[in-house]
Scaffold this motif. Structure first.
Motif, PDB file in Angstrom:
ATOM      1  N   ILE A  39       0.857  -1.194   0.000  1.00  0.00           N
ATOM      2  CA  ILE A  39       0.000   0.000   0.000  1.00  0.00           C
ATOM      3  C   ILE A  39       0.893   1.243   0.000  1.00  0.00           C
ATOM      4  CG2 ILE A  39      -1.653   1.340   1.376  1.00  0.00           C
ATOM      5  CD1 ILE A  39      -2.934  -1.266   2.231  1.00  0.00           C
ATOM      6  N   ASN A  40       0.572   2.181  -0.884  1.00  0.00           N
ATOM      7  CA  ASN A  40       1.363   3.412  -0.992  1.00  0.00           C
ATOM      8  C   ASN A  40       0.663   4.564  -0.270  1.00  0.00           C
ATOM      9  OD1 ASN A  40       1.650   6.103  -3.018  1.00  0.00           O
ATOM     10  ND2 ASN A  40       3.552   5.128  -2.399  1.00  0.00           N
ATOM     11  N   VAL A  41       1.482   5.343   0.445  1.00  0.00           N
ATOM     12  CA  VAL A  41       0.984   6.542   1.131  1.00  0.00           C
ATOM     13  C   VAL A  41       1.648   7.743   0.466  1.00  0.00           C
ATOM     14  CG1 VAL A  41       0.905   7.772   3.341  1.00  0.00           C
ATOM     15  CG2 VAL A  41       0.785   5.253   3.299  1.00  0.00           C
ATOM     16  N   PHE A  42       0.838   8.657  -0.029  1.00  0.00           N
ATOM     17  CA  PHE A  42       1.370   9.735  -0.865  1.00  0.00           C
ATOM     18  C   PHE A  42       0.735  11.071  -0.501  1.00  0.00           C
ATOM     19  CE2 PHE A  42       1.239  12.307  -4.774  1.00  0.00           C
ATOM     20  CZ  PHE A  42       2.551  12.208  -5.222  1.00  0.00           C
ATOM     21  N   ALA A  43       1.538  12.125  -0.575  1.00  0.00           N
ATOM     22  CA  ALA A  43       0.979  13.488  -0.515  1.00  0.00           C
ATOM     23  C   ALA A  43       1.772  14.348  -1.488  1.00  0.00           C
ATOM     24  CB  ALA A  43       1.064  14.054   0.894  1.00  0.00           C
ATOM     25  N   PRO A  44       1.084  15.105  -2.337  1.00  0.00           N
ATOM     26  CA  PRO A  44       1.757  15.842  -3.418  1.00  0.00           C
ATOM     27  C   PRO A  44       2.363  17.167  -2.945  1.00  0.00           C
ATOM     28  CG  PRO A  44      -0.603  16.170  -3.552  1.00  0.00           C
ATOM     29  CD  PRO A  44      -0.371  15.267  -2.370  1.00  0.00           C
ATOM     30  N   HIS A  45       3.393  17.101  -2.118  1.00  0.00           N
ATOM     31  CA  HIS A  45       4.015  18.343  -1.647  1.00  0.00           C
ATOM     32  C   HIS A  45       4.687  19.077  -2.800  1.00  0.00           C
ATOM     33  CE1 HIS A  45       3.453  17.539   2.648  1.00  0.00           C
ATOM     34  NE2 HIS A  45       3.633  16.279   2.320  1.00  0.00           N
ATOM     35  N   GLU A  46       5.175  18.306  -3.783  1.00  0.00           N
ATOM     36  CA  GLU A  46       5.883  18.946  -4.892  1.00  0.00           C
ATOM     37  C   GLU A  46       5.215  18.676  -6.240  1.00  0.00           C
ATOM     38  OE1 GLU A  46      10.298  19.210  -4.753  1.00  0.00           O
ATOM     39  OE2 GLU A  46      10.184  18.147  -6.671  1.00  0.00           O
ATOM     40  N   SER A  47       4.694  17.478  -6.424  1.00  0.00           N
ATOM     41  CA  SER A  47       4.095  17.156  -7.723  1.00  0.00           C
ATOM     42  C   SER A  47       2.946  16.182  -7.534  1.00  0.00           C
ATOM     43  CB  SER A  47       5.146  16.513  -8.632  1.00  0.00           C
ATOM     44  OG  SER A  47       5.563  15.280  -8.082  1.00  0.00           O
ATOM     45  N   GLU A  48       2.042  16.170  -8.486  1.00  0.00           N
ATOM     46  CA  GLU A  48       0.904  15.252  -8.409  1.00  0.00           C
ATOM     47  C   GLU A  48       1.323  13.816  -8.721  1.00  0.00           C
ATOM     48  OE1 GLU A  48      -2.157  15.701  -7.318  1.00  0.00           O
ATOM     49  OE2 GLU A  48      -1.749  17.818  -6.905  1.00  0.00           O
ATOM     50  N   ASP A  49       2.403  13.664  -9.513  1.00  0.00           N
ATOM     51  CA  ASP A  49       2.826  12.312  -9.899  1.00  0.00           C
ATOM     52  C   ASP A  49       3.954  11.816  -8.996  1.00  0.00           C
ATOM     53  OD1 ASP A  49       4.304  14.354 -10.995  1.00  0.00           O
ATOM     54  OD2 ASP A  49       5.017  13.164 -12.680  1.00  0.00           O
ATOM     55  N   HIS A  50       4.179  10.514  -9.024  1.00  0.00           N
ATOM     56  CA  HIS A  50       5.149   9.901  -8.109  1.00  0.00           C
ATOM     57  C   HIS A  50       6.599  10.178  -8.501  1.00  0.00           C
ATOM     58  CE1 HIS A  50       2.461   7.385  -5.611  1.00  0.00           C
ATOM     59  NE2 HIS A  50       1.671   7.492  -6.662  1.00  0.00           N
ATOM     60  N   ARG A  51       6.865  10.323  -9.754  1.00  0.00           N
ATOM     61  CA  ARG A  51       8.230  10.569 -10.227  1.00  0.00           C
ATOM     62  C   ARG A  51       9.212   9.531  -9.705  1.00  0.00           C
ATOM     63  NH1 ARG A  51       8.521  17.162  -9.640  1.00  0.00           N
ATOM     64  NH2 ARG A  51       7.194  17.571 -11.429  1.00  0.00           N
ATOM     65  N   SER A  52       8.774   8.290  -9.683  1.00  0.00           N
ATOM     66  CA  SER A  52       9.667   7.264  -9.132  1.00  0.00           C
ATOM     67  C   SER A  52      10.736   6.890 -10.130  1.00  0.00           C
ATOM     68  CB  SER A  52       8.864   6.010  -8.779  1.00  0.00           C
ATOM     69  OG  SER A  52       9.746   5.037  -8.260  1.00  0.00           O
ATOM     70  N   LYS A  53      11.960   6.743  -9.637  1.00  0.00           N
ATOM     71  CA  LYS A  53      13.052   6.223 -10.466  1.00  0.00           C
ATOM     72  C   LYS A  53      13.195   4.720 -10.207  1.00  0.00           C
ATOM     73  CE  LYS A  53      14.203   9.818 -12.435  1.00  0.00           C
ATOM     74  NZ  LYS A  53      13.111   9.646 -13.367  1.00  0.00           N
ATOM     75  N   ALA A  54      12.686   4.297  -9.063  1.00  0.00           N
ATOM     76  CA  ALA A  54      12.897   2.905  -8.654  1.00  0.00           C
ATOM     77  C   ALA A  54      11.892   1.959  -9.301  1.00  0.00           C
ATOM     78  CB  ALA A  54      12.767   2.813  -7.131  1.00  0.00           C
ATOM     79  N   ILE A  55      10.673   2.473  -9.478  1.00  0.00           N
ATOM     80  CA  ILE A  55       9.579   1.605  -9.920  1.00  0.00           C
ATOM     81  C   ILE A  55       9.276   1.894 -11.384  1.00  0.00           C
ATOM     82  CG2 ILE A  55       7.168   0.973  -9.485  1.00  0.00           C
ATOM     83  CD1 ILE A  55       7.623   2.208  -6.639  1.00  0.00           C
ATOM     84  N   GLU A  56       9.279   0.862 -12.189  1.00  0.00           N
ATOM     85  CA  GLU A  56       8.988   1.058 -13.610  1.00  0.00           C
ATOM     86  C   GLU A  56       7.685   0.380 -13.968  1.00  0.00           C
ATOM     87  OE1 GLU A  56      12.436  -0.019 -15.914  1.00  0.00           O
ATOM     88  OE2 GLU A  56      13.703   1.240 -14.644  1.00  0.00           O
ATOM     89  N   GLY A  57       6.825   1.111 -14.631  1.00  0.00           N
ATOM     90  CA  GLY A  57       5.553   0.554 -15.069  1.00  0.00           C
ATOM     91  C   GLY A  57       4.531   0.536 -13.939  1.00  0.00           C
ATOM     92  N   ASP A  58       3.319   0.153 -14.286  1.00  0.00           N
ATOM     93  CA  ASP A  58       2.234   0.122 -13.310  1.00  0.00           C
ATOM     94  C   ASP A  58       2.282  -1.217 -12.585  1.00  0.00           C
ATOM     95  OD1 ASP A  58      -0.029   0.323 -11.847  1.00  0.00           O
ATOM     96  OD2 ASP A  58      -1.410   0.442 -13.553  1.00  0.00           O
ATOM     97  N   LYS A  59       2.446  -1.191 -11.291  1.00  0.00           N
ATOM     98  CA  LYS A  59       2.601  -2.431 -10.526  1.00  0.00           C
ATOM     99  C   LYS A  59       1.286  -2.918  -9.929  1.00  0.00           C
ATOM    100  CE  LYS A  59       6.904  -3.120 -11.197  1.00  0.00           C
ATOM    101  NZ  LYS A  59       7.392  -4.376 -11.766  1.00  0.00           N
ATOM    102  N   TYR A  60       0.209  -2.202 -10.210  1.00  0.00           N
ATOM    103  CA  TYR A  60      -1.089  -2.633  -9.664  1.00  0.00           C
ATOM    104  C   TYR A  60      -1.445  -3.994 -10.250  1.00  0.00           C
ATOM    105  CZ  TYR A  60      -6.083  -2.723  -8.672  1.00  0.00           C
ATOM    106  OH  TYR A  60      -7.335  -3.091  -8.248  1.00  0.00           O
ATOM    107  N   ASN A  61      -1.741  -4.938  -9.391  1.00  0.00           N
ATOM    108  CA  ASN A  61      -2.007  -6.303  -9.879  1.00  0.00           C
ATOM    109  C   ASN A  61      -3.489  -6.662  -9.855  1.00  0.00           C
ATOM    110  OD1 ASN A  61      -2.545  -6.669  -7.210  1.00  0.00           O
ATOM    111  ND2 ASN A  61      -1.295  -8.518  -6.957  1.00  0.00           N
ATOM    112  N   GLY A  62      -4.315  -5.642  -9.721  1.00  0.00           N
ATOM    113  CA  GLY A  62      -5.754  -5.920  -9.733  1.00  0.00           C
ATOM    114  C   GLY A  62      -6.305  -6.291  -8.367  1.00  0.00           C
TER     115      GLY A  62
END
Ligand code: GLC
Length: 753
Positions: free
Chosen positions: A36-59
């Motif tokens: 589960i991801n916990v997010f707050a857009p202090h700087e941007s609406e998107d995650h801008r992740s360098k670590a995670i590639e692609g959509d990891k949601y598995n349904g």
């Protein structure tokens, strides 16, 4: 610290739940039932992740409801309850509390001892550095219940359990002897596992800016993450045990590809081999002294004035001919490539980079930003730009055409000799203009990505990219070594903890410089180091000291002992390779702290000086000067002393003699270990001819994997798998997958009962 305010409303869309607080709209995302991801857009609406590639949601399915002032998000495995002030607590599906935010005052529990400015100045007058605990804009406080142990956070110095340390993630080149008080080193792997008596979970804080991890030092009631820029963006990672947490974390950030088989051989290096004859001498020394060796590393001196992608015309006039000669003798070449491009208008790499705007820029003048590294004044490629990565990757053609087999990426924190790059130096992140403060910790990551993609395209083989700096997720592109350690006993001792914690942080392919890089090693230290490192995922002797440290320099008995242990590594290469194969599938590291395998056993939670290779080999090296016997703990079950063949029952401590030629090793009863016949380098003999197996005990089962050890055909099914079963001492081998054209012709089994 940012004040989120009270919850006003919430809304679920897709796999995201937006929670409107008074001062910001937070977002809880279900990635899988365990993540589960916990997010707050202090700087941007998107995650801008360098670590995670692609959509990891598995349904994964989930429900959202409001209860007792909390927004509750429940998957099939976890429940996150979100309260006012963006406090988040995590439970398992049955309502057992796993991890909760700390609600008390965030103050130093040792506050009665805090110093005033004058007292600090007095101490600093003598050179003592007083760390002032900073406050951060974004802070996450997690409650300590008392029984927590922490593992992971990459290669940080100190012991295996990270409780009681205070670290920062800011990739840093520091050549002083690496000791426990270091807060920063070369890598940023902002992930750790919390192990409690009744549960385990992981936390991954995916923000590339300088961040801080206080593992319960300031206050015994909480551990704290802090960062001043970017977003609040962390992942709670659940799972029933530590291996499952690592599997989930590497599902999120990716796993390594299989290494080429030769990379598991022995590597010899030294910053100081300059001429072709220097390399010939080392290569001949290896063969003459009967030390198996597959790889020689070419440090910066092979270049022309440290210009990357060149060869020094004086010492390496015909690199292709020379490297072909070395290959004939069974030696592969790994060439170093640093990011700093020499400022030189007669140098095509610089000119092209300049012309195309590929270098980072000074924020004030807009000109190319210049600092100093090995070549003198140098420019820094802007690896966040995909065009730059492509260009950089293609530049490797020069090295690969000459016969380089692997690339060593160094100085990519990035290092700079004239002070750190200012925070506002202009870099790009894909199409977006940003700065050094954001891209610093991923500079090495993006460089490795460029190298990996370039080498893969140019060769079609599994790239060997060795890096010093990295970020979470770099395991997809590179392996790591722990940088410039020193020839001191503490650095040998710490090497085990570093390699184990790197493995738990996704970086399973890792090494330390055997013998120590800085300072002069001693025969005893070098001997004890090879005994530990012959089992480490990558095995390289490297140094820059005045005295040399090739295996033979100290004569006998050290040479024979060194030989024995390198040969031991070669013997177990098929077992190592299988363990790597498992790692590509589950993220389970090759070198494992005992706690990863036996987390319910209180005795192993803080064992720093024993480790396992795969499921079956336990190694208990000597890491102290003058020590000739040591305490050993064996976890539950039956074990075989590898040296004497004696059977030992586990779940106990005992003392074992370990004179200078002994590294205690235990094999789990039930183990089936594939081995190689002796060879001076991998492929000197046909390893696909005979499957050699060592079978321990009366019953066991094992899957053995075989492929061409070179390219990516295995991903299309070009591999063989064998199920080996030991049933009351009767061993059967059944091929369960066929795809590689050279199945074994014979099987030879050695029984140890
Ligand atoms: C850095 C590296 C080291 C290398 C040296 C020269 O110190 O960490 O491994 O030998 O640079 O390239």
């Amino acid at each position: 610290m940012f004040d989120y305010g009270k919850i006003k409303s919430y809304k679920a869309v897709g796999n995201e739940v937006s929670i409107e607080f008074e001062n910001i709209v937070g977002k809880i995302t279900v990635v899988t039932e365990d993540i589960i991801n916990v997010f707050a857009p202090h700087e941007s609406e998107d995650h801008r992740s360098k670590a995670i590639e692609g959509d990891k949601y598995n349904g994964a399915r989930f429900e959202v409801a409001e209860s007792d002032g909390a927004v509750c998000i429940k998957t099939d495995k976890l429940e996150a309850k979100v309260y006012d002030g963006y406090k988040v607590d995590f439970y398992d599906r049955d309502g057992k509390m796993l991890c909760r935010d700390y609600r008390g005052k965030a103050e130093n529990s040792a506050s009665k001892n805090t110093l005033d400015a004058a007292q600090i100045a007095a101490r600093e007058a003598e050179g003592h550095k007083i760390d002032i605990r900073k406050k951060y804009k974004i802070e996450v406080f997690k409650q300590i219940d008392g029984d927590e142990c922490f593992y992971g956070l990459g290669e940080k110095t100190g012991y295996l359990n990270k409780r009681g340390y205070d670290y920062e993630m800011w990739n840093t080149d520091n050549a002083s002897p690496h000791v426990e008080t270091f807060r920063r080193l070369y890598k940023s792997l902002p992930f750790f596992i919390t192990l409690k008596n009744d549960c385990v979970f992981g936390l991954f804080f995916d923000n590339t800016y300088l961040s801080s991890f206080d593992m319960a030092t300031a206050n015994a009631d909480y551990y704290r993450y802090g960062v001043n820029d970017g977003n609040l963006d962390y992942y709670f990672i659940g799972g029933e045990n530590m291996p499952k947490i690592v599997e989930n974390y590497t599902y999120l950030t990716g796993r390594m590809n299989l290494p080429q088989l030769w990379t598991l051989g022995y590597h010899q290096s030294r910053w100081g081999y300059i001429t072709e004859d220097d390399f010939r001498e080392v290569a001949d020394g290896m063969r003459k002294n009967d030390i198996p060796c597959d790889v020689l590393h070419y440090d910066i001196d092979y270049m022309d004035g440290f210009r990357v992608f060149t060869f020094d015309p004086k010492h390496h006039p015909d690199p292709a001919a020379f490297l072909a000669e070395m290959k004939q003798k069974g030696f592969r070449a790994v060439t170093i490539v640093d990011p700093g491009v020499k400022v030189d208008t007669n140098y095509s790499v610089y000119n092209e980079g300049l012309e195309k705007g590929y270098f980072a820029k000074d924020a004030f003048s807009g000109n190319v930003y210049i600092n100093k590294v090995w070549p003198g004044k140098s420019a820094y490629p802007d690896f966040g730009n995909p065009e730059v990565r492509k260009w950089w990757g293609e530049n490797h053609k020069v090295l690969l055409d000459a016969g380089a087999d692997g690339i060593w990426n160094d100085m990519n924190e990035p290092a700079s000799f004239e002070g750190e790059l200012p925070a506002d130096v202009i870099f790009t992140d894909e199409g977006r203009v940003t700065n050094h403060a954001e891209m610093h910790n991923v500079y090495g990551h993006e460089m490795c990505r460029a190298t990996y993609e370039g080498v893969k395209k140019l060769t079609g083989k599994r790239p060997f990219v060795l890096t010093r700096a990295c970020y979470s997720g770099t395991q997809k592109y590179a392996l790591v070594w722990t940088g410039d350690n020193t020839s001191i006993w503490y650095n040998l001792q710490m090497a085990i903890e570093q390699l184990c914690n790197l493995g738990l942080s996704g970086m399973a392919f890792a090494a330390t410089d055997i013998g120590g890089f800085c300072g002069n090693t001693t025969p005893e230290l070098l001997t004890r180091w090879i005994q530990m490192a012959c089992f480490s995922p990558m095995c390289r002797n490297h140094c820059c000291s005045e005295l040399r440290q090739e295996p033979w320099v100290f004569g006998e008995p050290y040479l024979s002992i060194y030989r024995k242990f390198v040969k031991l590594r070669y013997k177990f290469i098929p077992y190592l390779y299988n363990t790597f194969r498992t790692c590509t599938q589950t993220g389970m590291p090759v070198m494992r702290p005992l706690v990863l395998m036996y987390e319910k056993d209180e005795n192993v939670k803080q064992i720093n000086d024993e480790f396992m290779i795969g499921d079956s080999i336990l190694v208990a090296p000597v890491v102290g000067q003058g020590q000739t016997r040591r305490m050993i703990y064996l976890p539950e079950g039956e074990w075989y002393d590898y040296i004497t063949g004696e059977k030992v029952s586990g779940n106990k401590w005992f003392i074992r003699e370990a004179p200078i030629d002994v590294c205690p090793m235990y094999i789990r009863s039930g183990a089936i270990l594939p081995t190689f016949a002796p060879q001076s380098y991998i492929g000197e003999i046909d390893n696909d001819e005979t499957l050699y197996l060592e079978v321990y005990g009366e019953n066991g089962k094992y899957i053995h994997y075989q492929d061409n050890g070179t390219d990516f055909a295995y991903l299309d099914g070009a591999y063989n798998e064998y199920e080996i079963v030991n049933c009351n001492g009767e061993v059967s081998v059944k091929q369960t997958h066929t795809g590689y054209e050279k199945p074994y012709k014979n099987t030879k089994i050695t029984y140890i009962k």
